[in-house]
Design a protein around this motif. Structure first.
Motif, PDB file in Angstrom:
ATOM      1  N   ASP A 415       0.856  -1.194  -0.053  1.00  0.00           N
ATOM      2  CA  ASP A 415      -0.041   0.088   0.095  1.00  0.00           C
ATOM      3  C   ASP A 415       0.759   1.261   0.032  1.00  0.00           C
ATOM      4  OD1 ASP A 415      -2.428   1.376  -0.166  1.00  0.00           O
ATOM      5  OD2 ASP A 415      -2.799   1.572   2.070  1.00  0.00           O
ATOM      6  N   VAL A 416       1.912   1.186  -0.837  1.00  0.00           N
ATOM      7  CA  VAL A 416       2.822   2.315  -0.914  1.00  0.00           C
ATOM      8  C   VAL A 416       2.085   3.135  -2.272  1.00  0.00           C
ATOM      9  CG1 VAL A 416       5.068   3.128  -1.619  1.00  0.00           C
ATOM     10  CG2 VAL A 416       4.674   1.378  -0.311  1.00  0.00           C
ATOM     11  N   ILE A 417       1.925   4.457  -2.110  1.00  0.00           N
ATOM     12  CA  ILE A 417       1.360   5.323  -3.097  1.00  0.00           C
ATOM     13  C   ILE A 417       2.535   5.528  -3.892  1.00  0.00           C
ATOM     14  CG2 ILE A 417       0.205   7.721  -3.347  1.00  0.00           C
ATOM     15  CD1 ILE A 417      -0.626   7.269  -0.196  1.00  0.00           C
ATOM     16  N   ALA A 418       2.185   5.526  -5.274  1.00  0.00           N
ATOM     17  CA  ALA A 418       3.363   5.910  -6.290  1.00  0.00           C
ATOM     18  C   ALA A 418       2.810   7.442  -6.689  1.00  0.00           C
ATOM     19  CB  ALA A 418       2.853   4.861  -7.661  1.00  0.00           C
ATOM     20  N   GLN A 419       3.560   8.387  -6.540  1.00  0.00           N
ATOM     21  CA  GLN A 419       3.511   9.636  -7.112  1.00  0.00           C
ATOM     22  C   GLN A 419       4.559  10.188  -7.810  1.00  0.00           C
ATOM     23  OE1 GLN A 419       5.290  12.845  -6.469  1.00  0.00           O
ATOM     24  NE2 GLN A 419       3.411  13.645  -7.681  1.00  0.00           N
ATOM     25  N   THR A 420       4.114  10.740  -9.085  1.00  0.00           N
ATOM     26  CA  THR A 420       5.099  11.177 -10.291  1.00  0.00           C
ATOM     27  C   THR A 420       4.327  12.230 -10.898  1.00  0.00           C
ATOM     28  OG1 THR A 420       6.622  10.418 -11.893  1.00  0.00           O
ATOM     29  CG2 THR A 420       4.287   9.618 -11.732  1.00  0.00           C
ATOM     30  N   SER A 421       4.999  12.984 -11.899  1.00  0.00           N
ATOM     31  CA  SER A 421       4.482  13.920 -12.893  1.00  0.00           C
ATOM     32  C   SER A 421       4.268  13.417 -14.220  1.00  0.00           C
ATOM     33  CB  SER A 421       5.569  14.832 -12.853  1.00  0.00           C
ATOM     34  OG  SER A 421       5.926  15.645 -11.568  1.00  0.00           O
ATOM     35  N   PRO A 422       2.814  13.404 -14.609  1.00  0.00           N
ATOM     36  CA  PRO A 422       2.703  13.024 -16.033  1.00  0.00           C
ATOM     37  C   PRO A 422       3.484  13.707 -17.191  1.00  0.00           C
ATOM     38  CG  PRO A 422       0.708  12.899 -14.754  1.00  0.00           C
ATOM     39  CD  PRO A 422       1.925  13.523 -13.874  1.00  0.00           C
ATOM     40  N   LEU A 423       3.807  14.970 -16.862  1.00  0.00           N
ATOM     41  CA  LEU A 423       4.121  15.622 -17.995  1.00  0.00           C
ATOM     42  C   LEU A 423       5.442  15.073 -18.352  1.00  0.00           C
ATOM     43  CD1 LEU A 423       4.263  18.135 -19.598  1.00  0.00           C
ATOM     44  CD2 LEU A 423       5.402  19.456 -17.897  1.00  0.00           C
ATOM     45  N   TRP A 424       6.312  14.488 -17.463  1.00  0.00           N
ATOM     46  CA  TRP A 424       7.526  14.004 -17.835  1.00  0.00           C
ATOM     47  C   TRP A 424       7.532  12.605 -18.588  1.00  0.00           C
ATOM     48  CZ3 TRP A 424       9.457  14.086 -12.069  1.00  0.00           C
ATOM     49  CH2 TRP A 424       9.571  15.622 -11.639  1.00  0.00           C
ATOM     50  N   ARG A 455      -2.054   2.635  -5.617  1.00  0.00           N
ATOM     51  CA  ARG A 455      -2.696   3.826  -5.868  1.00  0.00           C
ATOM     52  C   ARG A 455      -1.654   5.036  -6.396  1.00  0.00           C
ATOM     53  NH1 ARG A 455      -6.735   3.768  -1.466  1.00  0.00           N
ATOM     54  NH2 ARG A 455      -6.195   1.932  -0.328  1.00  0.00           N
ATOM     55  N   LEU A 456      -2.224   5.853  -7.344  1.00  0.00           N
ATOM     56  CA  LEU A 456      -1.604   6.735  -8.076  1.00  0.00           C
ATOM     57  C   LEU A 456      -1.955   8.249  -7.733  1.00  0.00           C
ATOM     58  CD1 LEU A 456      -1.788   5.488 -11.670  1.00  0.00           C
ATOM     59  CD2 LEU A 456      -0.042   4.898 -10.057  1.00  0.00           C
ATOM     60  N   ALA A 457      -0.910   8.912  -7.494  1.00  0.00           N
ATOM     61  CA  ALA A 457      -1.118  10.367  -7.382  1.00  0.00           C
ATOM     62  C   ALA A 457      -0.354  11.475  -7.902  1.00  0.00           C
ATOM     63  CB  ALA A 457      -0.782  10.471  -5.844  1.00  0.00           C
ATOM     64  N   PHE A 458      -0.811  12.439  -8.780  1.00  0.00           N
ATOM     65  CA  PHE A 458      -0.021  13.021  -9.710  1.00  0.00           C
ATOM     66  C   PHE A 458       0.105  14.566  -9.149  1.00  0.00           C
ATOM     67  CE2 PHE A 458      -1.985   9.839 -12.448  1.00  0.00           C
ATOM     68  CZ  PHE A 458      -0.952   9.190 -12.761  1.00  0.00           C
ATOM     69  N   GLY A 459       1.356  14.982  -9.469  1.00  0.00           N
ATOM     70  CA  GLY A 459       1.690  16.382  -9.116  1.00  0.00           C
ATOM     71  C   GLY A 459       2.885  16.946 -10.232  1.00  0.00           C
ATOM     72  N   SER A 460       2.996  18.138 -10.362  1.00  0.00           N
ATOM     73  CA  SER A 460       3.901  18.658 -11.378  1.00  0.00           C
ATOM     74  C   SER A 460       5.404  18.952 -10.910  1.00  0.00           C
ATOM     75  CB  SER A 460       3.427  20.091 -11.623  1.00  0.00           C
ATOM     76  OG  SER A 460       3.499  21.239 -10.566  1.00  0.00           O
ATOM     77  N   ASP A 461       5.664  18.784  -9.620  1.00  0.00           N
ATOM     78  CA  ASP A 461       7.030  19.390  -8.919  1.00  0.00           C
ATOM     79  C   ASP A 461       7.364  20.580  -9.206  1.00  0.00           C
ATOM     80  OD1 ASP A 461       9.226  18.616  -7.476  1.00  0.00           O
ATOM     81  OD2 ASP A 461      10.326  17.827  -9.180  1.00  0.00           O
ATOM     82  N   PHE A 462       6.158  21.549  -9.524  1.00  0.00           N
ATOM     83  CA  PHE A 462       6.552  23.047  -9.805  1.00  0.00           C
ATOM     84  C   PHE A 462       7.299  23.696  -8.776  1.00  0.00           C
ATOM     85  CE2 PHE A 462       5.369  27.475  -9.872  1.00  0.00           C
ATOM     86  CZ  PHE A 462       5.725  27.815 -11.060  1.00  0.00           C
ATOM     87  N   PRO A 463       8.168  24.442  -8.866  1.00  0.00           N
ATOM     88  CA  PRO A 463       8.657  25.067 -10.262  1.00  0.00           C
ATOM     89  C   PRO A 463       9.731  23.971 -11.027  1.00  0.00           C
ATOM     90  CG  PRO A 463       9.900  25.896  -8.429  1.00  0.00           C
ATOM     91  CD  PRO A 463       9.030  25.013  -7.902  1.00  0.00           C
TER      92      PRO A 463
END
Length: 572
Positions: A415-424, A455-463
């Motif tokens: 149950d480790v959430i996989a977080q990354t940025s789809p733009l990449w 579970r997937l969670a997305f973000g941009s890593d902005f800036p």
């Protein structure tokens, strides 16, 4: 169009009998004739939503909504437009974004010559700035050795220039900057091979700075100003609202003290209110910071909170980036024998740190890009779960660029959430030169992770998006996550493997309910359900029913957070 005309354009008249009394049972705002995608598996679609105060009180058909519409209810006819839950930005650096929103912004879509020209133009237009500061280049464009000071000296020889890369893990400095930093042949590297000054055959710094050295240089040459950060935060939150974002996770507020972060957020909240709900993390990124790390995070959790913000998690850096060749891999980087990257902590140190944090119920986020770093982080999490089975902690691995076959199913199992940025996820020409073909085909294995129960969670890593402000937009990320190609370019190469493309439904969930779960907020936000916070976004097009290569052109019409409209597009 003037705001009054806009209101008429979006508001539908609903007749009520003259005898109808006012009642606290009625809604404040009703959205009717909408195409509602709720992200609620038990009730996935609807045509009306009614809001009272900050809460959703009805999701269903028009007839049901009518019973909750009174004389004072504002009724908005959506004309069949798509209505979604407010987007949740799962990983960015909001406090840093407030600090850097007004500096020079480069893009990975530009060439080296274009970067140099942009730096020269910016310097000329800002002759009063003591330091030329910017961000957004990609180090791998310069090949194995990285950028050099001479390229910058040629256009800005008279004052320091420092440019942070698109991933915020390396920097490019001119000679004046190195002199200001007192970097000589005798200057020691904090962590040789990881946090260090790149040097030429004579032992002189080339102008390429990696990891902690780069960020420390930025702090020294471009010192922060609290008032400017507060104003920058307002600007960034306004941009986020225009992109449909209502909640954000700040993965690290740079190296600021907790008192500073608290003071700045209080200033924004008191003067203007926060139009984005903010959660964040204290961070540990070196062995020197290991001792007392959980205690410091607990200080942040207890004190950095207020009206609309709470820094209540722990962020751990496990490795670097592929562009800097500091991400920890199972095999050496191509053309750089003996270098397989670097882990900040041993697996034993990482296990002890995560276990200690779990014993105090911290949500834990681990930065891990390389397959070796990911493997060791999963091992550490598994060990911590065995030692602290009753912990309320939730575990998230961040970025997860290259994943070994053996580790894909472990995300779901643990149950480790996989977080990354789809733009990449679009084709990585630069990165391909540094890694093997096998590794390149194990990039961004998001569909495999989802299929194995993660579970997937997305973000941009902005800036650190690579495209600046534009790269923060969830819709641009949704398109790229769906196509694994350059936005708007159906003939561009597909980032392997094509089977890792995600559905629009999965990407929306990854921008709503997925990160809500990550933040322990799945009962409050992330889907359009009765009893949840009234966070919603209205789009001008149905992204389920248009050419996927045009999703990035879709515009946000309206954003609501906590029942208040925080953004509304002027109709053209």
């Amino acid at each position: 169009m003037r705001p009054a005309i806009l209101l008429l354009a979006l508001t539908g008249a609903v007749s009520c009998s003259p005898e109808q009394p006012p009642s606290s049972d009625y809604g404040d705002i009703a959205f009717i004739n909408a195409n509602v995608y709720t992200v609620d598996e038990t009730n996935p679609s609807a045509e009306a939503v009614v809001v009272r105060d900050d809460t959703i009180i009805f999701v269903g058909d028009r007839e049901g909504a009518d019973d909750l519409i009174g004389k004072t209810t504002e009724v908005r006819d959506m004309g069949g437009r798509l209505l979604l839950p407010g987007f949740v930005e799962a990983h960015m650096h909001l406090f840093e974004a407030g600090r850097y929103i007004s500096v020079l912004e480069l893009s990975i879509e530009q060439s080296i010559d274009e970067w140099i020209s942009a730096i020269a133009d910016y310097a000329a237009a800002n002759a009063d700035l003591p330091v030329v500061f910017g961000y957004g280049f990609i180090a791998s464009a310069f090949g194995q050795e990285g950028p050099t000071r001479q390229l910058l000296d040629a256009v800005v020889p008279d004052r320091p220039v420092i440019i942070i890369d698109e991933g915020w893990h390396t920097a490019w400095a001119n000679s004046a900057a190195l002199n200001k930093l007192n970097v000589t042949q005798d200057t020691p590297d904090p962590v040789p091979g990881y946090a260090y000054y790149k040097r030429d055959e004579n032992g002189d710094a080339t102008g390429y700075l990696l990891e902690d050295v780069a960020l420390a240089a930025a702090e020294t040459l471009f010192p922060p100003d609290e008032e400017a950060i507060a104003e920058g935060l307002r600007t960034v939150m306004g941009i986020m609202n225009s992109q449909g974002i209502t909640t954000a996770f700040d993965a690290k507020a740079a190296d600021f003290e907790h008192e500073t972060v608290k003071r700045v957020y209080d200033r924004v909240a008191d003067l203007h209110g926060l139009s984005v709900r903010v959660f964040g993390a204290a961070a540990v990124n070196s062995t020197a910071a290991l001792e007392g790390a959980v205690d410091r995070a607990d200080t942040w959790r207890k004190t950095v909170k207020g009206d609309g913000f709470h820094y209540n998690a722990l962020k751990i850096f496990s490795d670097g980036t592929l562009e800097a060749k500091t991400a920890a891999m199972f095999e050496d980087y191509q053309g750089d024998p003996g270098n397989s990257g670097h882990t900040v902590f041993t697996e034993e140190q990482l296990t002890a740190l995560i276990t200690a944090a779990a014993s105090r119920d911290f949500d834990i986020h681990v930065h891990a890009l390389g397959d070796r770093a990911i493997h060791e982080a999963l091992n550490a999490i598994e060990a911590a779960q065995e030692k602290r089975p009753d912990s309320a902690s939730r575990y998230t691995l961040i970025h997860i660029e290259v994943i070994a076959d053996q580790d894909v199913p472990r995300f779901g199992e643990l149950d480790v959430i996989a977080q990354t940025s789809p733009l990449w996820f679009s084709y990585d020409d630069y990165g391909k030169a540094f890694i093997s073909d096998d590794q390149f085909e194990r990039y961004w294995r998001v569909a495999s992770l989802e299929q194995s129960g993660a579970r997937l969670a997305f973000g941009s890593d902005f800036p650190a998006t690579g495209l600046g402000v534009a790269g923060m937009h969830p819709l641009l990320n949704i398109e790229t996550g769906h196509t694994r190609q350059i936005p708007g370019q159906p003939d561009s190469p597909v980032q392997p493997l094509a089977s890792e493309r995600l559905s629009i439904e999965s990407l929306i969930r990854g921008y709503t309910l997925g990160p809500a779960y990550m933040l322990h907020l799945e009962d409050q936000i992330g889907s359009i359900e009765v009893g949840k916070k009234a966070d919603m976004v209205v789009l001008d097009k149905d992204i389920f029913d248009i050419d996927p290569y045009s999703i990035h052109k879709t515009e946000v019409i309206l954003t609501m957070m906590d029942g208040s409209i925080v953004y509304e597009r002027q109709m053209r």
